[in-house]
Design an enzyme around this catalytic site. Structure first.
Site, mmCIF file in Angstrom:
data_model
loop_
_atom_site.group_PDB
_atom_site.id
_atom_site.type_symbol
_atom_site.label_atom_id
_atom_site.label_comp_id
_atom_site.label_asym_id
_atom_site.label_seq_id
_atom_site.Cartn_x
_atom_site.Cartn_y
_atom_site.Cartn_z
ATOM 1 C CB ALA A 64 -0.885 -0.016 1.232
ATOM 2 N N GLY A 109 0.761 -5.110 0.947
ATOM 3 C CA GLY A 109 -0.425 -5.223 0.087
ATOM 4 C C GLY A 109 -0.130 -5.908 -1.240
ATOM 5 C CD GLU A 112 -1.948 -7.732 3.022
ATOM 6 O OE1 GLU A 112 -1.627 -6.602 2.601
ATOM 7 O OE2 GLU A 112 -2.444 -7.905 4.152
ATOM 8 C CD GLU A 132 1.791 -5.608 5.803
ATOM 9 O OE1 GLU A 132 2.669 -6.448 6.093
ATOM 10 O OE2 GLU A 132 1.042 -5.727 4.820
HETATM 11 N N1 CO8 Z 1 4.517 3.238 -0.828
HETATM 12 C C1 CO8 Z 1 4.885 4.386 -1.404
HETATM 13 N N2 CO8 Z 1 6.030 4.546 -2.091
HETATM 14 C C2 CO8 Z 1 6.844 3.483 -2.197
HETATM 15 C C3 CO8 Z 1 6.528 2.237 -1.633
HETATM 16 C C4 CO8 Z 1 5.306 2.135 -0.897
HETATM 17 N N3 CO8 Z 1 4.889 0.967 -0.357
HETATM 18 N N4 CO8 Z 1 7.539 1.373 -1.883
HETATM 19 C C5 CO8 Z 1 8.442 2.048 -2.608
HETATM 20 N N5 CO8 Z 1 8.030 3.333 -2.791
HETATM 21 C C6 CO8 Z 1 8.732 4.390 -3.517
HETATM 22 C C7 CO8 Z 1 9.887 4.963 -2.697
HETATM 23 O O1 CO8 Z 1 9.414 5.930 -1.774
HETATM 24 C C8 CO8 Z 1 10.743 5.548 -3.787
HETATM 25 O O2 CO8 Z 1 10.173 6.779 -4.195
HETATM 26 P P1 CO8 Z 1 11.179 8.053 -4.504
HETATM 27 O O3 CO8 Z 1 12.029 7.591 -5.653
HETATM 28 O O4 CO8 Z 1 10.215 9.150 -4.851
HETATM 29 O O5 CO8 Z 1 11.953 8.268 -3.262
HETATM 30 C C9 CO8 Z 1 10.570 4.581 -4.959
HETATM 31 O O6 CO8 Z 1 9.349 3.862 -4.674
HETATM 32 C C10 CO8 Z 1 11.702 3.582 -5.079
HETATM 33 O O7 CO8 Z 1 11.856 2.954 -3.815
HETATM 34 P P2 CO8 Z 1 13.266 2.829 -3.067
HETATM 35 O O8 CO8 Z 1 14.138 3.981 -3.417
HETATM 36 O O9 CO8 Z 1 12.980 2.594 -1.624
HETATM 37 O O10 CO8 Z 1 13.831 1.504 -3.752
HETATM 38 P P3 CO8 Z 1 14.820 0.422 -3.119
HETATM 39 O O11 CO8 Z 1 15.236 -0.476 -4.221
HETATM 40 O O12 CO8 Z 1 15.901 1.087 -2.326
HETATM 41 O O13 CO8 Z 1 13.915 -0.397 -2.067
HETATM 42 C C11 CO8 Z 1 11.939 -1.573 -1.367
HETATM 43 C C12 CO8 Z 1 12.843 -1.149 -2.547
HETATM 44 C C13 CO8 Z 1 12.705 -2.569 -0.481
HETATM 45 C C14 CO8 Z 1 10.710 -2.236 -1.940
HETATM 46 C C15 CO8 Z 1 11.571 -0.328 -0.528
HETATM 47 O O14 CO8 Z 1 11.054 0.664 -1.411
HETATM 48 C C16 CO8 Z 1 10.532 -0.586 0.521
HETATM 49 O O15 CO8 Z 1 10.855 -1.103 1.582
HETATM 50 N N6 CO8 Z 1 9.268 -0.208 0.247
HETATM 51 C C17 CO8 Z 1 8.182 -0.342 1.201
HETATM 52 C C18 CO8 Z 1 7.715 -1.759 1.305
HETATM 53 C C19 CO8 Z 1 6.649 -1.887 2.353
HETATM 54 O O16 CO8 Z 1 6.853 -1.637 3.527
HETATM 55 N N7 CO8 Z 1 5.442 -2.288 1.932
HETATM 56 C C20 CO8 Z 1 4.309 -2.482 2.803
HETATM 57 C C21 CO8 Z 1 3.477 -1.245 2.848
HETATM 58 S S1 CO8 Z 1 2.220 -1.322 4.071
HETATM 59 C C22 CO8 Z 1 1.020 -2.270 3.386
HETATM 60 O O17 CO8 Z 1 1.080 -2.680 2.266
HETATM 61 C C23 CO8 Z 1 -0.127 -2.553 4.279
HETATM 62 C C24 CO8 Z 1 -1.448 -2.870 3.609
HETATM 63 C C25 CO8 Z 1 -2.564 -2.615 4.580
HETATM 64 C C26 CO8 Z 1 -2.768 -1.137 4.727
HETATM 65 C C27 CO8 Z 1 -3.619 -0.793 5.874
HETATM 66 C C28 CO8 Z 1 -3.795 0.713 5.931
HETATM 67 C C29 CO8 Z 1 -4.383 1.289 7.198
#
Ligand code: CO8
Length: 258
Positions: A64, A109, A112, A132
């Site tokens: 998400a 997500g 999921e 998460e």
């Molecule tokens: N949301 C928003 N932006 C994201 C997300 C995300 N989940 N993942 C990556 N991005 C963006 C980064 O912010 C970055 O943007 P920018 O270039 O503008 O800075 C771009 O994508 C590239 O990402 P990275 O520079 O971080 O790339 P890396 O190769 O260094 O890392 C990763 C890749 C490991 C995937 C890293 O981006 C990461 O850890 N992302 C988050 C993963 C995560 O935690 N996902 C779970 C999210 S929570 C969820 O899904 C819960 C669902 C239920 C929601 C309930 C709501 C109440």
């Protein structure tokens, strides 16, 4: 309808749906979720009989949208989660089979979403996880419920509580994905599986999908009762007559969805 974050191409009865929000690693915000639902509904107006869903670039879905979520007041969390949960339920109950062709990150997500699909085929570059708890929340798009059903309670708790990101080989080993292939073979393999399913009687495919979904939500006696009715429905179909006749006549069946 024109889409900003998803694309679809229908070829030989297969709809290839790609999420294209590459700059955010295909993270799901409310707009993207709306577009996925809409494009799945559009697919039903075409002659496609199966969907292959994948992500553009190096990610399947990185979860998400954390930036979008971070600004929400506490009470809005429930509504936000519900939008995502509804998408997963929609995909799981969708009329056609959906194959997740997992090309890269399938986190939170994204994992999921892959689990809501019927079958997961992963590239060796795919990575899975439910991170998460790192963000101070629990999985909110069905992960606490679908993950144990796919990999068992112990492994689900391990993955959710540690937030560990696992590679595709490990995801294959624990049964989270059904096939593992080299990145350049991902769509080819997904297409091969899709074609195999397309060779079956459509009514039987629909009812098999439904019956297995029912298995997860009911007791054995009720599930068996459902299977009996599903079986009878297929047995009454013209495609059953054709399927059995084709076997006896040693030829391929020509199913008509009747
Ligand atoms: N949301 C928003 N932006 C994201 C997300 C995300 N989940 N993942 C990556 N991005 C963006 C980064 O912010 C970055 O943007 P920018 O270039 O503008 O800075 C771009 O994508 C590239 O990402 P990275 O520079 O971080 O790339 P890396 O190769 O260094 O890392 C990763 C890749 C490991 C995937 C890293 O981006 C990461 O850890 N992302 C988050 C993963 C995560 O935690 N996902 C779970 C999210 S929570 C969820 O899904 C819960 C669902 C239920 C929601 C309930 C709501 C109440």
């Amino acid at each position: 309808m024109a889409y900003q974050f998803v694309a679809c191409e229908v070829k030989d009865k297969i709809a290839y749906v790609t999420i294209t929000r590459e700059k955010a690693l295909n993270a799901l915000n409310v707009e993207v979720i709306g577009e996925i639902r809409a494009i799945f509904n559009d697919v039903l107006k075409t002659d496609a009989r199966i969907i292959i869903f994948t992500g553009a670039g190096r990610s399947f879905i990185a979860g998400a949208d954390i930036a979008e979520m971070s600004d929400l007041p506490g009470q809005a969390g429930r509504d936000y989660t519900k939008v995502g949960m509804d998408l997963m339920d929609f995909v799981e109950a969708y009329r056609l089979p959906v194959i997740a062709a997992v090309n890269g990150f399938a986190l939170g997500g994204g994992c999921e979403f892959a689990m809501a699909c019927d079958i997961r085929i992963a590239s060796t570059k795919a990575k899975f996880g439910q991170p998460e708890l790192n963000l101070g929340i629990v999985p909110g798009f069905g992960g606490t419920q679908r993950l144990p059903r796919l990999v068992g309670k112990g492994m689900a708790k391990y993955l959710i509580m540690t937030g560990e990101m696992i590679d595709a080989a490990e995801a294959y080993r624990i049964g989270l994905v059904q096939k593992l292939v080299e990145p350049e073979q991902l769509l080819e393999e997904a297409t091969k599986v899709a074609k195999t399913i397309l060779g079956k009687a459509p009514i039987a495919v629909r009812l098999a999908k439904c019956a297995v979904n029912v298995a997860q939500n009911t007791d054995l006696t009720s599930g068996i009762a459902y299977e009996l009715e599903a079986y009878q429905t297929t047995f009454n179909s013209l495609d059953r007559v054709e399927g059995m006749k084709a076997f006896v006549e040693k030829r391929s069946a020509n199913f008509q969805d009747k």
